[in-house]
Every structure is written in structure tokens, then in C-alpha cells.
Design a protein around this motif. Structure first.
Motif, PDB file in Angstrom:
ATOM      1  N   ILE A  75      30.203  35.381  28.583  1.00 45.26           N
ATOM      2  CA  ILE A  75      30.735  34.758  29.801  1.00 45.26           C
ATOM      3  C   ILE A  75      29.641  34.553  30.846  1.00 45.26           C
ATOM      4  CG2 ILE A  75      32.342  35.084  31.728  1.00 45.26           C
ATOM      5  CD1 ILE A  75      34.284  36.265  29.642  1.00 45.26           C
ATOM      6  N   PRO A  76      28.815  35.562  31.152  1.00 45.41           N
ATOM      7  CA  PRO A  76      27.729  35.302  32.097  1.00 45.41           C
ATOM      8  C   PRO A  76      26.725  34.268  31.574  1.00 45.41           C
ATOM      9  CG  PRO A  76      28.060  37.652  31.879  1.00 45.41           C
ATOM     10  CD  PRO A  76      28.906  36.987  30.840  1.00 45.41           C
ATOM     11  N   ALA A  77      26.483  34.277  30.261  1.00 46.99           N
ATOM     12  CA  ALA A  77      25.543  33.308  29.696  1.00 46.99           C
ATOM     13  C   ALA A  77      26.072  31.890  29.848  1.00 46.99           C
ATOM     14  CB  ALA A  77      25.286  33.621  28.221  1.00 46.99           C
ATOM     15  N   TYR A  78      27.366  31.717  29.629  1.00 42.23           N
ATOM     16  CA  TYR A  78      27.945  30.381  29.807  1.00 42.23           C
ATOM     17  C   TYR A  78      27.870  29.961  31.281  1.00 42.23           C
ATOM     18  CZ  TYR A  78      30.998  26.405  29.860  1.00 42.23           C
ATOM     19  OH  TYR A  78      31.496  25.137  30.033  1.00 42.23           O
ATOM     20  N   GLY A  79      28.103  30.897  32.176  1.00 45.21           N
ATOM     21  CA  GLY A  79      27.971  30.593  33.604  1.00 45.21           C
ATOM     22  C   GLY A  79      26.555  30.170  33.968  1.00 45.21           C
ATOM     23  N   TYR A  80      25.583  30.730  33.272  1.00 54.67           N
ATOM     24  CA  TYR A  80      24.181  30.387  33.515  1.00 54.67           C
ATOM     25  C   TYR A  80      23.874  28.966  33.076  1.00 54.67           C
ATOM     26  CZ  TYR A  80      19.094  30.519  33.092  1.00 54.67           C
ATOM     27  OH  TYR A  80      17.760  30.229  33.182  1.00 54.67           O
ATOM     28  N   VAL A  81      24.396  28.556  31.913  1.00 56.54           N
ATOM     29  CA  VAL A  81      24.059  27.224  31.393  1.00 56.54           C
ATOM     30  C   VAL A  81      25.011  26.138  31.875  1.00 56.54           C
ATOM     31  CG1 VAL A  81      22.988  28.166  29.320  1.00 56.54           C
ATOM     32  CG2 VAL A  81      25.373  27.448  29.239  1.00 56.54           C
ATOM     33  N   ARG A  82      26.095  26.501  32.515  1.00 57.11           N
ATOM     34  CA  ARG A  82      27.113  25.535  32.902  1.00 57.11           C
ATOM     35  C   ARG A  82      26.584  24.414  33.772  1.00 57.11           C
ATOM     36  NH1 ARG A  82      32.504  27.588  35.601  1.00 57.11           N
ATOM     37  NH2 ARG A  82      31.545  26.905  37.514  1.00 57.11           N
ATOM     38  N   GLY A  83      25.724  24.709  34.696  1.00 52.86           N
ATOM     39  CA  GLY A  83      25.204  23.683  35.586  1.00 52.86           C
ATOM     40  C   GLY A  83      23.882  23.081  35.138  1.00 52.86           C
ATOM     41  N   ARG A  84      23.442  23.407  33.951  1.00 55.28           N
ATOM     42  CA  ARG A  84      22.140  22.939  33.459  1.00 55.28           C
ATOM     43  C   ARG A  84      22.293  21.721  32.554  1.00 55.28           C
ATOM     44  NH1 ARG A  84      18.203  26.375  34.954  1.00 55.28           N
ATOM     45  NH2 ARG A  84      18.865  28.435  35.592  1.00 55.28           N
ATOM     46  N   LYS A  85      21.154  21.281  32.037  1.00 53.58           N
ATOM     47  CA  LYS A  85      21.143  20.101  31.174  1.00 53.58           C
ATOM     48  C   LYS A  85      21.875  20.370  29.862  1.00 53.58           C
ATOM     49  CE  LYS A  85      16.865  18.224  32.961  1.00 53.58           C
ATOM     50  NZ  LYS A  85      15.514  17.807  32.674  1.00 53.58           N
ATOM     51  N   LYS A  86      22.159  19.288  29.169  1.00 56.18           N
ATOM     52  CA  LYS A  86      22.909  19.357  27.917  1.00 56.18           C
ATOM     53  C   LYS A  86      22.206  20.214  26.867  1.00 56.18           C
ATOM     54  CE  LYS A  86      25.687  16.192  25.340  1.00 56.18           C
ATOM     55  NZ  LYS A  86      25.994  14.787  25.116  1.00 56.18           N
ATOM     56  N   SER A  87      20.890  20.187  26.838  1.00 56.02           N
ATOM     57  CA  SER A  87      20.151  20.958  25.830  1.00 56.02           C
ATOM     58  C   SER A  87      20.388  22.460  25.997  1.00 56.02           C
ATOM     59  CB  SER A  87      18.657  20.639  25.901  1.00 56.02           C
ATOM     60  OG  SER A  87      18.155  20.930  27.188  1.00 56.02           O
ATOM     61  N   TRP A  88      20.527  22.935  27.221  1.00 56.32           N
ATOM     62  CA  TRP A  88      20.822  24.339  27.469  1.00 56.32           C
ATOM     63  C   TRP A  88      22.201  24.700  26.917  1.00 56.32           C
ATOM     64  CZ3 TRP A  88      17.742  28.122  29.456  1.00 56.32           C
ATOM     65  CH2 TRP A  88      16.550  27.704  30.039  1.00 56.32           C
ATOM     66  N   LYS A  89      23.157  23.806  27.130  1.00 60.05           N
ATOM     67  CA  LYS A  89      24.517  24.058  26.638  1.00 60.05           C
ATOM     68  C   LYS A  89      24.547  24.064  25.110  1.00 60.05           C
ATOM     69  CE  LYS A  89      26.505  22.053  30.732  1.00 60.05           C
ATOM     70  NZ  LYS A  89      27.185  20.925  31.327  1.00 60.05           N
ATOM     71  N   ILE A  90      23.810  23.159  24.506  1.00 63.72           N
ATOM     72  CA  ILE A  90      23.741  23.113  23.045  1.00 63.72           C
ATOM     73  C   ILE A  90      23.115  24.405  22.507  1.00 63.72           C
ATOM     74  CG2 ILE A  90      22.624  21.951  21.093  1.00 63.72           C
ATOM     75  CD1 ILE A  90      22.994  19.319  22.702  1.00 63.72           C
ATOM     76  N   ALA A  91      22.046  24.850  23.140  1.00 66.59           N
ATOM     77  CA  ALA A  91      21.403  26.105  22.716  1.00 66.59           C
ATOM     78  C   ALA A  91      22.367  27.282  22.859  1.00 66.59           C
ATOM     79  CB  ALA A  91      20.138  26.342  23.532  1.00 66.59           C
ATOM     80  N   PHE A  92      23.137  27.295  23.944  1.00 61.64           N
ATOM     81  CA  PHE A  92      24.117  28.368  24.149  1.00 61.64           C
ATOM     82  C   PHE A  92      25.146  28.367  23.025  1.00 61.64           C
ATOM     83  CE2 PHE A  92      28.429  29.386  25.504  1.00 61.64           C
ATOM     84  CZ  PHE A  92      28.284  30.729  25.793  1.00 61.64           C
ATOM     85  N   TRP A  93      25.734  27.209  22.739  1.00 62.25           N
ATOM     86  CA  TRP A  93      26.789  27.140  21.732  1.00 62.25           C
ATOM     87  C   TRP A  93      26.259  27.453  20.339  1.00 62.25           C
ATOM     88  CZ3 TRP A  93      31.432  28.056  22.929  1.00 62.25           C
ATOM     89  CH2 TRP A  93      31.939  27.663  24.161  1.00 62.25           C
ATOM     90  N   ILE A  94      25.044  27.053  20.038  1.00 57.56           N
ATOM     91  CA  ILE A  94      24.462  27.405  18.734  1.00 57.56           C
ATOM     92  C   ILE A  94      24.301  28.917  18.628  1.00 57.56           C
ATOM     93  CG2 ILE A  94      22.344  27.278  17.343  1.00 57.56           C
ATOM     94  CD1 ILE A  94      22.100  24.336  18.274  1.00 57.56           C
ATOM     95  N   ALA A  95      23.757  29.540  19.667  1.00 59.88           N
ATOM     96  CA  ALA A  95      23.586  30.997  19.655  1.00 59.88           C
ATOM     97  C   ALA A  95      24.934  31.709  19.593  1.00 59.88           C
ATOM     98  CB  ALA A  95      22.809  31.438  20.894  1.00 59.88           C
ATOM     99  N   PHE A  96      25.903  31.204  20.330  1.00 58.53           N
ATOM    100  CA  PHE A  96      27.243  31.790  20.359  1.00 58.53           C
ATOM    101  C   PHE A  96      27.883  31.736  18.969  1.00 58.53           C
ATOM    102  CE2 PHE A  96      31.809  31.723  21.450  1.00 58.53           C
ATOM    103  CZ  PHE A  96      31.872  32.812  22.302  1.00 58.53           C
TER     104      PHE A  96
END
Length: 110
Positions: A75-96
Motif C-alpha cells: 500500500i505505501p509503495a503504491y502510494g509512492y508510484v501513484r503520482g509518478r510516470k507510467k514506467s514507475w507504475k509498471i515496475a510496481f505492478w511487475i514487482a507486486f
């Protein structure tokens, strides 16, 4: 009749931080308790205590602790990438997803 107040950005941010803190705290507490149980079960197994469900209980404890830490960190990690570029979100979801697959892999080895 009570007057409704409009939520401001600061109150929404505070609620988000409170949720993050709540998840982080309880995730760590649950993981710590489960890890302690896992340690006790492993210790009993090494001491030669033969209980048929001891190995399964240790594996279940490990899975529960991994899920608790996933919630505490995810949850905190998603909050961190939520306002960032798409590549950050993709990296988050891959790791998740990789982490979840790892939990499933541990679960299948029971």
C-alpha cells in the motif's frame, strides 16, 4: 442539522497517511507474531518433536507473514508510484505480481 465540510487536499492526504500507517503497523505486528510461531514450530521440529501437522503449520505461518508484509509494504509503495510516470507504475505492478507468484509458489510446496 450539522454542516457538511468539504474534504480538502490536506485532509485527504492525512487519511491516506493514516491508512498507510495502519497497514504498516498491523502488517509488521502480524508478520512478527507469525514469524515467532514459525520459529517455535521449527525449533520443535529440530528438537525431534514429531507432530504430523508441524511442517504444514510452519509453511502456513510463512505464507501468512508474507501476505501481511505484502499489505504493509504494498500500500505505501503504491502510494509512492501513484503520482509518478507510467514506467514507475509498471515496475510496481511487475514487482507486486512477482511477489504474489512467490507466495503462491511457497503455498504450492506445502
Amino acid at each position: 442539522m450539522a454542516k457538511k465540510t468539504k474534504k480538502t487536499a490536506s485532509t485527504e492526504g492525512k487519511e491516506r497517511r493514516d491508512t498507510t500507517k495502519f497497514c504498516a503497523f498491523w502488517g509488521i505486528v502480524i508478520a512478527a507474531v507469525v514469524m515467532l510461531l514459525s520459529f517455535i514450530f521449527s525449533l520443535l521440529a529440530r528438537l525431534g518433536v514429531t507432530i504430523s501437522w508441524l511442517g504444514t503449520a510452519t509453511s502456513v505461518c510463512n505464507i501468512v507473514s508474507m501476505v501481511a508484509l505484502l499489505v504493509a509494504v504494498g500500500i505505501p509503495a503504491y502510494g509512492y508510484v501513484r503520482g509518478r510516470k507510467k514506467s514507475w507504475k509498471i515496475a510496481f505492478w511487475i514487482a507486486f505480481i512477482l511477489y504474489i507468484l512467490g507466495i503462491i509458489g511457497v503455498g504450492l510446496s506445502i
